[in-house]
Design a protein around this motif. Sequence first.
Motif, mmCIF file in Angstrom:
data_model
loop_
_atom_site.group_PDB
_atom_site.id
_atom_site.type_symbol
_atom_site.label_atom_id
_atom_site.label_comp_id
_atom_site.label_asym_id
_atom_site.label_seq_id
_atom_site.Cartn_x
_atom_site.Cartn_y
_atom_site.Cartn_z
ATOM 1 N N CYS A 1 -5.567 1.025 5.945
ATOM 2 C CA CYS A 1 -5.811 2.473 5.991
ATOM 3 C C CYS A 1 -7.067 2.881 5.223
ATOM 4 O O CYS A 1 -7.400 4.071 5.178
ATOM 5 C CB CYS A 1 -4.600 3.238 5.483
ATOM 6 S SG CYS A 1 -4.258 2.982 3.735
ATOM 7 N N GLU B 1 0.180 4.190 0.754
ATOM 8 C CA GLU B 1 -0.129 5.158 1.810
ATOM 9 C C GLU B 1 0.447 4.722 3.157
ATOM 10 O O GLU B 1 1.012 5.529 3.880
ATOM 11 C CB GLU B 1 -1.656 5.329 1.958
ATOM 12 C CG GLU B 1 -2.375 5.690 0.677
ATOM 13 C CD GLU B 1 -2.094 7.116 0.222
ATOM 14 O OE1 GLU B 1 -1.589 7.913 1.029
ATOM 15 O OE2 GLU B 1 -2.375 7.427 -0.954
ATOM 16 N N CYS B 2 0.278 3.417 3.490
ATOM 17 C CA CYS B 2 0.670 2.990 4.838
ATOM 18 C C CYS B 2 1.710 1.879 4.819
ATOM 19 O O CYS B 2 2.078 1.364 5.866
ATOM 20 C CB CYS B 2 -0.555 2.526 5.617
ATOM 21 S SG CYS B 2 -1.291 1.019 4.971
ATOM 22 N N CYS C 1 -7.017 -0.696 0.642
ATOM 23 C CA CYS C 1 -6.140 -1.236 1.685
ATOM 24 C C CYS C 1 -6.963 -1.559 2.936
ATOM 25 O O CYS C 1 -7.778 -0.758 3.383
ATOM 26 C CB CYS C 1 -5.052 -0.226 2.012
ATOM 27 S SG CYS C 1 -4.022 -0.693 3.384
ATOM 28 N N CYS D 1 0.871 -1.176 0.000
ATOM 29 C CA CYS D 1 0.000 0.000 0.000
ATOM 30 C C CYS D 1 0.907 1.226 0.000
ATOM 31 O O CYS D 1 1.821 1.328 0.815
ATOM 32 C CB CYS D 1 -0.881 -0.006 1.234
ATOM 33 S SG CYS D 1 -1.761 1.541 1.480
HETATM 34 ZN ZN ZN Z 1 -2.844 1.270 3.412
#
Ligand code: ZN
Length: 271
Positions: free
Chosen positions: A61, A36-37, A58, A34
């Motif tokens: 997140c 983002e995280c 995801c 992912c």
């Molecule tokens: Zn994520």
Amino acid sequence: MGNGGRSGLQQGKGNVDGVAATPTAASASYQYRCIECNQEAKELYRDYNHGVLKITICKSCQKPVDKYIEYDPVIILINAILCKAQAYRHILFNTQINIHGKLCIFCLLCEAYLRWWQLQDSNQNTAPDDLIRYAKEWDFYRMFAIAALEQTAYFIGIFTFLWVERPMMAKKKPNFILLLKALLLSSYGKLLLIPAVIWEHDYTSVCLKLIKVFVLTSNFQAIRVTLNINRKLSFLAVLSGLLLESIMVYFFQSMEWDVGSDYAIFKSQDF
Ligand SMILES: [Zn+2]
């Protein structure tokens, strides 16, 4: 800038352009991340029948695992230039870009050319033409070798620091192969050395310093993203790389093999 692409993103059943170019969800589990995280993900999108694709969300997140798969490469590049961690994760984990070897050679050629050009500037030779041509060619190879050795020293510095500090990192074993690839890819800023030298002007040395800072920043971000470590560790890793590189530069300059390049952070004054 990235908002142009973001508006086109639909978390539902939007049509994804250029599907053939994006990696398909392979059978190997958790090969993606992912952006983002940094959570591992099994797939980037799911292909339903009739060409309906859905971007995977995801679990950790609740954001799209990789929004960049439907972005234009130019926008991804701009995001990478802005040193966004998401763009770095997309390039390093979710694509199969395999140009780091060629890019490394090309960057070294750029650096060798810069040093060679500065050497020509400082040398006023009076030897016969043939001899000069031969010596100049040899100079270029020498500069290439020196640039390669300094680059190696820089990487060894980074790797040694990270190897010593590995208990400080996450429970997972650091992937040093991926890190090397990330470092080579994130050194793409060196390509700017050629235009900086060709369009020579009063501020060339400032430009070269700025390029160095940009390359170091990209390397810093690449280390942080690849190993998922904090900023302090990543900063110290780049610093140890620089330290070892400077020792190498100092050694070469004291042997009078190298010119004090404006690109280098370290430059002995007495040369
Ligand atoms: Zn994520």
